[in-house]
Design an enzyme around this catalytic site. Structure first.
Site, PDB file in Angstrom:
ATOM      1  N   ALA A 250      35.569  36.776  40.434  1.00  0.00           N
ATOM      2  CA  ALA A 250      34.207  37.086  40.129  1.00  0.00           C
ATOM      3  C   ALA A 250      33.757  37.361  38.826  1.00  0.00           C
ATOM      4  O   ALA A 250      32.559  37.068  38.176  1.00  0.00           O
ATOM      5  CB  ALA A 250      34.023  38.276  40.833  1.00  0.00           C
TER       6      ALA A 250
ATOM      7  N   ASP B 180      26.327  32.546  41.538  1.00  0.00           N
ATOM      8  CA  ASP B 180      26.966  33.767  41.084  1.00  0.00           C
ATOM      9  C   ASP B 180      26.413  34.446  39.744  1.00  0.00           C
ATOM     10  O   ASP B 180      26.195  35.614  39.573  1.00  0.00           O
ATOM     11  CB  ASP B 180      28.364  33.901  41.227  1.00  0.00           C
ATOM     12  CG  ASP B 180      29.014  34.169  42.602  1.00  0.00           C
ATOM     13  OD1 ASP B 180      28.418  34.478  43.356  1.00  0.00           O
ATOM     14  OD2 ASP B 180      30.239  33.717  42.740  1.00  0.00           O
TER      15      ASP B 180
ATOM     16  N   GLY C 105      39.381  38.487  37.430  1.00  0.00           N
ATOM     17  CA  GLY C 105      39.576  37.506  38.547  1.00  0.00           C
ATOM     18  C   GLY C 105      38.437  36.568  38.741  1.00  0.00           C
ATOM     19  O   GLY C 105      37.869  36.311  38.022  1.00  0.00           O
TER      20      GLY C 105
ATOM     21  N   LYS D 179      36.575  29.560  45.847  1.00  0.00           N
ATOM     22  CA  LYS D 179      35.764  29.247  44.732  1.00  0.00           C
ATOM     23  C   LYS D 179      36.003  28.084  43.909  1.00  0.00           C
ATOM     24  O   LYS D 179      35.391  27.580  43.113  1.00  0.00           O
ATOM     25  CB  LYS D 179      35.166  30.360  44.210  1.00  0.00           C
ATOM     26  CG  LYS D 179      34.544  31.023  44.946  1.00  0.00           C
ATOM     27  CD  LYS D 179      33.826  32.555  44.051  1.00  0.00           C
ATOM     28  CE  LYS D 179      32.697  33.169  45.102  1.00  0.00           C
ATOM     29  NZ  LYS D 179      32.075  34.402  44.452  1.00  0.00           N
TER      30      LYS D 179
ATOM     31  N   TYR E 119      29.409  45.738  46.976  1.00  0.00           N
ATOM     32  CA  TYR E 119      28.368  46.308  47.709  1.00  0.00           C
ATOM     33  C   TYR E 119      28.506  47.196  48.820  1.00  0.00           C
ATOM     34  O   TYR E 119      27.690  47.599  49.383  1.00  0.00           O
ATOM     35  CB  TYR E 119      27.359  45.092  48.105  1.00  0.00           C
ATOM     36  CG  TYR E 119      27.951  44.001  48.759  1.00  0.00           C
ATOM     37  CD1 TYR E 119      28.730  43.087  48.221  1.00  0.00           C
ATOM     38  CD2 TYR E 119      27.979  44.229  50.255  1.00  0.00           C
ATOM     39  CE1 TYR E 119      29.319  41.984  48.982  1.00  0.00           C
ATOM     40  CE2 TYR E 119      28.324  43.029  50.917  1.00  0.00           C
ATOM     41  CZ  TYR E 119      29.057  41.892  50.388  1.00  0.00           C
ATOM     42  OH  TYR E 119      29.524  40.985  51.123  1.00  0.00           O
TER      43      TYR E 119
ATOM     44  N   ARG F 232      44.185  44.951  34.303  1.00  0.00           N
ATOM     45  CA  ARG F 232      45.538  45.607  34.593  1.00  0.00           C
ATOM     46  C   ARG F 232      46.601  44.490  33.958  1.00  0.00           C
ATOM     47  O   ARG F 232      47.588  44.969  33.309  1.00  0.00           O
ATOM     48  CB  ARG F 232      45.764  45.545  36.285  1.00  0.00           C
ATOM     49  CG  ARG F 232      47.020  46.140  36.820  1.00  0.00           C
ATOM     50  CD  ARG F 232      46.933  46.326  38.334  1.00  0.00           C
ATOM     51  NE  ARG F 232      46.750  45.154  39.046  1.00  0.00           N
ATOM     52  CZ  ARG F 232      46.787  44.912  40.111  1.00  0.00           C
ATOM     53  NH1 ARG F 232      46.676  45.988  41.080  1.00  0.00           N
ATOM     54  NH2 ARG F 232      46.720  43.777  40.864  1.00  0.00           N
TER      55      ARG F 232
ATOM     56  N   ASN G 151      30.238  28.514  43.973  1.00  0.00           N
ATOM     57  CA  ASN G 151      30.113  29.424  45.117  1.00  0.00           C
ATOM     58  C   ASN G 151      29.188  28.862  46.211  1.00  0.00           C
ATOM     59  O   ASN G 151      28.694  29.278  47.237  1.00  0.00           O
ATOM     60  CB  ASN G 151      29.530  30.963  44.584  1.00  0.00           C
ATOM     61  CG  ASN G 151      28.119  30.847  44.423  1.00  0.00           C
ATOM     62  OD1 ASN G 151      27.804  30.027  43.865  1.00  0.00           O
ATOM     63  ND2 ASN G 151      27.393  31.918  44.794  1.00  0.00           N
TER      64      ASN G 151
HETATM   65  P1  ATR Z   1      38.017  38.315  42.747  1.00  0.00           P
HETATM   66  O1  ATR Z   1      37.757  36.927  43.173  1.00  0.00           O
HETATM   67  O2  ATR Z   1      37.109  39.082  43.819  1.00  0.00           O
HETATM   68  O3  ATR Z   1      37.633  38.559  41.439  1.00  0.00           O
HETATM   69  P2  ATR Z   1      40.732  38.122  42.458  1.00  0.00           P
HETATM   70  O4  ATR Z   1      40.489  36.895  41.724  1.00  0.00           O
HETATM   71  O5  ATR Z   1      41.695  38.606  43.301  1.00  0.00           O
HETATM   72  O6  ATR Z   1      39.386  38.594  43.138  1.00  0.00           O
HETATM   73  O7  ATR Z   1      40.534  39.366  41.238  1.00  0.00           O
HETATM   74  C1  ATR Z   1      40.826  40.732  41.449  1.00  0.00           C
HETATM   75  C2  ATR Z   1      40.751  41.362  40.213  1.00  0.00           C
HETATM   76  O8  ATR Z   1      40.770  42.820  40.337  1.00  0.00           O
HETATM   77  C3  ATR Z   1      41.725  41.321  39.218  1.00  0.00           C
HETATM   78  O9  ATR Z   1      41.177  41.390  37.634  1.00  0.00           O
HETATM   79  C4  ATR Z   1      42.913  42.090  39.467  1.00  0.00           C
HETATM   80  O10 ATR Z   1      43.654  42.559  38.406  1.00  0.00           O
HETATM   81  P3  ATR Z   1      45.072  41.554  38.104  1.00  0.00           P
HETATM   82  O11 ATR Z   1      44.726  40.494  37.348  1.00  0.00           O
HETATM   83  O12 ATR Z   1      45.866  42.548  37.390  1.00  0.00           O
HETATM   84  O13 ATR Z   1      45.694  41.189  39.261  1.00  0.00           O
HETATM   85  C5  ATR Z   1      41.945  43.522  39.771  1.00  0.00           C
HETATM   86  N1  ATR Z   1      42.749  44.432  40.800  1.00  0.00           N
HETATM   87  C6  ATR Z   1      42.835  44.230  41.725  1.00  0.00           C
HETATM   88  N2  ATR Z   1      43.528  45.539  42.446  1.00  0.00           N
HETATM   89  C7  ATR Z   1      43.618  46.159  41.363  1.00  0.00           C
HETATM   90  C8  ATR Z   1      44.303  47.572  40.953  1.00  0.00           C
HETATM   91  N3  ATR Z   1      44.711  48.202  42.163  1.00  0.00           N
HETATM   92  N4  ATR Z   1      43.949  48.220  39.968  1.00  0.00           N
HETATM   93  C9  ATR Z   1      43.309  47.600  39.127  1.00  0.00           C
HETATM   94  N5  ATR Z   1      42.861  46.218  39.022  1.00  0.00           N
HETATM   95  C10 ATR Z   1      43.186  45.590  40.402  1.00  0.00           C
END
Ligand code: ATR
Length: 480
Positions: free
Chosen positions: A347, A319, A345, A283, A432, A367, A304
């Site tokens: 989204a 989105d 992240g 993206k 989803y 996190r 997107n």
């Molecule tokens: P997307 O594009 O789908 O948002 P991404 O950019 O990889 O995917 O972001 C994933 C999000 O999920 C992030 O906020 C990530 O937290 P971190 O910034 O700490 O990596 C969060 N995430 C993924 N796995 C996680 C877990 N097991 N517990 C808590 N947060 C998690």
């Protein structure tokens, strides 16, 4: 033509496979090597039992089949079967002038000369196909692409070997676009299964015929798609293809597994694509290839949806509005003033921007605190560590879950486990699959209003459809 690869052990069951798929196919391939031994001897009777033209194939183990007979026994089995009125017989590249070829010629059975590569693609693929065609009526190459560049090489066969009758198969997940757009590679047919996968990456005849209408693709068909990695599980083709069909638009939408965005743009130019959806992890990386982006894309920093406009590609973001639409009334009425967004992240970027743009106060929990801080600074939000979630109990009107925690198959995970809902909150999980995540189950127990990821998926898809076609998504479709 869509050709059904028959995978049953008896002729009667093969006929049943044809019967079930009859409306989707124009040809069938009888795989002698998949039949029981006794049935193999009756194969000559098969063409007369069905109204579709049949290809006769006895695939060796080294070419991905099950036949372990000696070459002499294999030849004798094929010669025997050739007493039947098969339309084609498949003879491998390395088989020299043989009695099988001679008998096929005498009986008016056309010859498919084939080679298989289950690990990659030969460097001399064009000349190999050309030479094969000289030795048979149709050349068949079944190879295994591993990148978008490989896929491009296969699509270019249409131009490089324009007048050569051929069947080009891209096996495995990288080759799937070629199985669907086989006519764009100048391939005479595509192989389909009736359910079980006979070759890696094969699609069912029903999917090829009903969802993709692959046999209807012609020079005028507008090509759309979705790029991502992984991407083959996407539901977007089920939104766009029925939509195109309903408005009588000669167009197709299919998934492309992508390794290099740059190479994909070359392929998109080559196929004269009109637009595509973009999903994880591209993206942001598509932005540098776009000649024009909307204000939202600029501010969110993610795109997107890409559409072709004269001379360039234009990026938009559906989105953000797709997310917003299901809760817009609650924002406008003032029911939603404060939101807690879980995750920072890709989204989350669009969601946080969408909420801030509508004047909602946002706190981002994540996190990794630094990711939350970065996004919060850009959008004037509060931020905190995910483990402090309980400090926000009872203070927000909306909770949005944007991480992958709870996603199939992790049904029993909730990123804010133990968070106490008052029951007044609106809780929105953008996952989803499954529809009802653990977080939503707990929110429901507390009496909260729920919103589901599939609402956002459909809303953003419908907006994409408008961007692609200029038409509203047809109201009569079950997805509307
Ligand atoms: P997307 O594009 O789908 O948002 P991404 O950019 O990889 O995917 O972001 C994933 C999000 O999920 C992030 O906020 C990530 O937290 P971190 O910034 O700490 O990596 C969060 N995430 C993924 N796995 C996680 C877990 N097991 N517990 C808590 N947060 C998690």
């Amino acid at each position: 033509m869509i050709c059904l690869t028959l995978s049953s052990p008896t002729l009667a069951l093969c006929l049943e496979e044809i019967r079930k798929n009859r409306e989707y196919i124009q040809m069938a391939e009888l795989r002698l090597d998949l039949l029981d031994e006794e049935e193999q001897k009756r194969a000559r009777l098969f063409p007369a039992m069905t109204d579709v033209p049949v290809i006769l194939t006895l695939r060796r183990k080294c070419d991905g089949g099950k036949c372990t007979l000696s070459e002499r026994q294999r030849r004798s089995l094929l010669l025997d079967a050739l007493d039947g009125d098969f339309a084609y017989v498949d003879i491998e590249e390395d088989i020299k002038r043989s009695e099988v070829e001679q008998k096929a010629r005498e009986r008016g059975v056309k010859i498919i000369r084939s080679f298989h590569d289950f690990t990659g693609m030969p460097d001399d693929i064009y000349s190999r196909i050309y030479k094969l065609a000289e030795r048979g009526d149709v050349a068949k190459a079944a190879v295994t692409p591993h990148s978008i560049a490989d896929l491009m090489t296969l699509f270019r066969i249409a131009d490089e070997l324009r007048d050569v009758p051929k069947i080009i198969i891209g096996m495995g997940e990288w080759g799937m676009p070629l199985r669907i757009l086989y006519r764009k590679a100048g391939s005479m047919l595509t192989f389909a299964s009736s359910g079980s996968e006979v070759a890696p990456g094969q699609l069912t005849a029903e999917k090829l015929s009903v969802l993709y209408r692959a046999d209807k693709v012609d020079d005028k068909t507008a090509i759309y798609g979705i790029i991502g990695n992984p991407v083959l599980h996407t539901s977007s083709p089920e939104i766009h293809n029925p939509g195109f069909h309903a408005i009588n638009y000669n167009a197709i939408y299919l998934p492309f597994l992508v390794d290099s965005v740059r190479h994909f743009f070359s392929l998109a130019e080559y196929l004269k694509m009109r637009g595509f959806s973009v999903t994880i992890p591209f993206k942001t990386s598509v932005l540098m290839y776009l000649g024009n982006i909307t204000r939202e894309v600029k501010q969110i920093g993610a795109c997107n949806t890409v559409v072709r406009v004269p001379g360039m590609w234009k990026g938009i973001n559906t989105d953000y509005y797709g997310f917003l639409r299901p809760i817009l009334k609650d924002i406008e009425s003032g029911r939603i003033r404060n939101a807690l967004v879980i995750g920072a992240g890709g989204a989350s970027q669009a969601i946080v921007w969408a909420l801030r743009n509508r004047g909602v106060k946002v706190t981002i929990l994540n996190r990794t605190l630094s990711h939350a801080q970065e996004l919060a600074t850009l959008n004037y939000c509060g931020y905190d560590k995910l483990e402090n979630a309980r400090a926000y109990e009872g203070t927000v009107d909306l909770v949005v879950q944007t991480t992958s925690v709870g996603l199939y198959p992790d049904f029993d995970q909730n990123p804010i486990d133990g968070f106490h809902f008052t029951g007044k909150e609106i809780v929105y999980d953008i996952i989803y699959k499954p529809k009802m995540t653990k977080l939503l189950r707990e929110a429901e127990k507390a009496g909260c209003t729920l919103h589901f990821g599939e609402e956002m998926l459909l809303e953003q898809g419908k907006l994409q459809f408008e961007a692609f076609t200029g038409y509203h998504y047809p109201k009569e479709l079950p997805l509307s």
